[in-house]
Design an enzyme around this catalytic site. Structure first.
Site, mmCIF file in Angstrom:
data_model
loop_
_atom_site.group_PDB
_atom_site.id
_atom_site.type_symbol
_atom_site.label_atom_id
_atom_site.label_comp_id
_atom_site.label_asym_id
_atom_site.label_seq_id
_atom_site.Cartn_x
_atom_site.Cartn_y
_atom_site.Cartn_z
ATOM 1 C CB CYS A 1 -0.720 -10.914 30.312
ATOM 2 S SG CYS A 1 0.791 -10.877 29.328
ATOM 3 C CG HIS B 1 -9.336 4.984 15.357
ATOM 4 N ND1 HIS B 1 -8.354 5.921 15.109
ATOM 5 C CD2 HIS B 1 -8.825 3.809 14.945
ATOM 6 C CE1 HIS B 1 -7.310 5.333 14.579
ATOM 7 N NE2 HIS B 1 -7.564 4.056 14.462
#
Length: 601
Positions: A516, A199
């Site tokens: 995208c 993380h």
């Protein structure tokens, strides 16, 4: 430390996990508290007061995390937003509220001791698990535990002092929220351990902070306060870099001679013009936004409009059922008022998956699957109708573009268009001023939608390729572990054929297609995508100048020939090598200088 050591050039080699280069002073931080949490019995009369003190700590922590998450959303730091959302969800879990309260009432011990003990046990359980995804949960538990303890014991559990200038942080015990907080002025990170799915690494990548791991922090502590260069590309830390080091990196286009802030004037003067290839083909580069506060970024960085308004991120601080059409209307009006003439594409609430559980309706065993996106909206028509009403009322006397998320079947488009028609007729019958035109688009991010694209193109006005989800579903992989990450291959020949086929079908149908996702923000991939037929890109606002820059530097005929050759390759590694050989120098030219050089005092 001696004068000689102060000035000695020393190089440490590790593993680069987040790309980028930064020059600044080294600062060692210790995030864990030195003191143990005291444990003592409390009188019955003080139990409720102790519980209320804990509730206040929870409320303050939730407010801090919500503010941090909004800041990250405005920066376009996608992964960081999702990770902080995990922390917010943990705060709202009954385990963190009612369980802790019951435990204090039962044991008659102080809340800090109870909380620290229980959280410590869970932290240890996660650490001992073999699954990397669950191992990473131990860091989240530790992060949240430290945050609450700082609220309960502000005198003994203090946050490290904040630097007034950007620095290279080295620490044994880094936590995601510390890296995510921009007020900590972090320009680079060095730590002992880390993987591509840690993380801390994901947050650093999301914020474009170079991070190097696998270097013994205890060896670097002695250089606290020294000037250093951290290279996330090569996995190096250079203590007291020489003028040759600085000139070499500057020559490669990687060093910025201005402190931390974006030089918007230079951006405007440089890549603010339309994106056009060397042989005159005009392309469009849009920005992705999450709130009206992002509009100024698109204008500053020369975007051609809003290619993707991720409306689900408006739900970060609220439950979807409580986000009334009236509240939505205010947000949509704010966007359109700040962008009165420009193009804005509103994607309907795309809940689930990497957006987190913002529905509060039911828990999905696998949130990447199940009732998400347009499925959720059709299953909850009140929410769909409410959002459509707000969008139509905000778009009076202008064109409204609506994008449907996670479409997997043509029937979903038919049903949604029927609802759109009913809502429009209802508003018109009440005398509301309507949009001049309502255009409906579909996300292509599920394999079934790709294979039925020609039928979809007959029903919609435009399509948008969501590369992140499409790669995940096409290759049947997740992005939660190091092992999965290795199979996340945007340059796989089979996936490139999908993009080419979508572009061909859209061109044949005369419908615009926008790409995208992470591919749209990678200057190495843009020439390839142009060669495959893509002419419209939507990315984080801060990447717009880079993407325009690479488009302006290539010849369309050449990239089409290169793309055709790449499709004959048998593996993505071969394509990646080819892209670097052909476009790396152009990409470096297109990238604005990102590095801060701070002269040694």
């Amino acid at each position: 430390m001696s004068e000689v050591r102060d000035r000695q050039r020393v190089v440490f080699s590790g593993k680069g996990l987040s790309k980028g280069i930064f020059v600044g002073k080294i600062v060692y931080v210790k995030l864990s508290a030195d003191k143990e949490v005291p444990e003592f019995a409390i009188p019955l009369a003080d139990v409720e007061q102790e519980i209320e003190r804990y509730k206040a700590a929870i409320r303050t922590s939730r407010t801090e995390l919500n503010e941090l998450q909004l800041d990250l959303a405005n920066e376009g730091s996608n992964e960081a937003v999702s990770i902080i959302d995990t922390h917010i969800q943990m705060l709202e879990d009954p385990f963190m509220t009612t369980f802790m309260e019951k435990r204090v009432r039962k044991t008659m011990k102080n809340m800090g001791a109870v909380f620290s003990s229980v959280m410590g046990d869970y932290e240890k359980k996660f650490e001992d698990m073999e699954n990397e995804h669950f191992k990473e949960r131990s860091i989240d538990v530790k992060d949240l535990k430290d945050r609450i303890l700082r609220k309960l014991y502000p005198e003994t559990h203090r946050s490290p002092p904040k630097s007034l200038e950007k620095v290279i942080i080295i620490s044994h015990d880094l936590i995601p929220s510390f890296i995510a907080d921009s007020s900590n002025n972090i320009g680079g990170v060095l730590t002992l351990t880390g993987t591509q799915v840690s993380h801390c690494v994901l947050v650093a990548k999301s914020k474009k902070i170079p991070l190097v791991a696998n270097i013994d922090v205890s060896m670097i502590k002695q250089y606290h306060g020294s000037l250093a260069l951290i290279d996330g590309d090569k996995g190096e830390l250079i203590i007291n870099p020489s003028s040759t080091d600085l000139k070499r990196f500057k020559g490669e286009g990687k060093i910025e001679l201005e402190s931390g802030k974006e030089n918007l004037q230079e951006v405007k003067a440089g890549e603010h013009k339309r994106a056009k290839t060397q042989d005159g083909v005009v392309c469009s580069v849009y920005g992705n936004i999450r709130s009206h506060m992002d509009i100024s970024l698109i204008d500053n960085f020369g975007g051609d409009g809003v290619g993707l308004f991720r409306t689900e991120f408006l739900l970060l601080e609220k439950k979807i059922g409580d986000f009334s059409p009236e509240l939505q209307l205010q947000e949509y009006l704010a966007v359109l008022e700040k962008h009165p003439q420009g193009e804005v594409v509103f994607r309907l609430f795309d809940v689930g998956g990497d957006k987190g559980d913002v529905t509060h309706f039911r828990k999905e065993i696998n949130p990447a699957l199940g009732l998400r996106g347009i499925r959720f909206l059709l299953a909850n028509p009140d929410i769909l109708v409410g959002q459509l009403k707000a969008l139509m009322m905000a778009s009076r006397k202008r064109e409204l573009k609506i994008l449907l998320p996670m479409v997997s079947d043509v029937s979903e488009i038919v049903q949604t268009k029927s609802v759109i028609k009913e809502v429009a007729l209802g508003l018109k019958s009440k005398g509301e001023v309507m949009p001049t035109n309502i255009l409906v688009g579909s996300m292509l991010e599920v394999p079934s939608a790709v294979w039925t694209r020609e039928s979809i193109l007959e029903l919609v006005d435009f399509v948008s390729i969501g590369t992140n989800d499409l790669i995940q579903y096409f290759f049947a992989i997740g992005r939660e572990s190091e092992q999965d990450y290795a199979f996340f291959q945007p340059t796989h020949p089979a996936f490139l054929e999908i993009i080419r086929d979508i572009a061909v079908s859209a061109n044949k149908a005369g419908k615009p297609v926008v790409l995208c996702g992470e591919m749209a923000a990678n200057p190495l991939y843009v020439p390839l995508l142009l060669g495959l037929g893509i002419r419209k890109f939507s990315c984080s606002p801060r990447e717009i100048p880079v993407i325009k820059g690479i488009i302006n530097r290539v010849n369309l005929k050449e990239v089409e020939e290169h793309a055709q050759a790449f499709l004959s390759c048998i593996n993505p590694e071969e394509i990646e090598r080819g892209l670097r050989e052909k476009y790396l120098n152009l990409a470096l030219e297109a990238e604005r200088n990102k590095l801060v050089i701070q002269e040694e005092a």
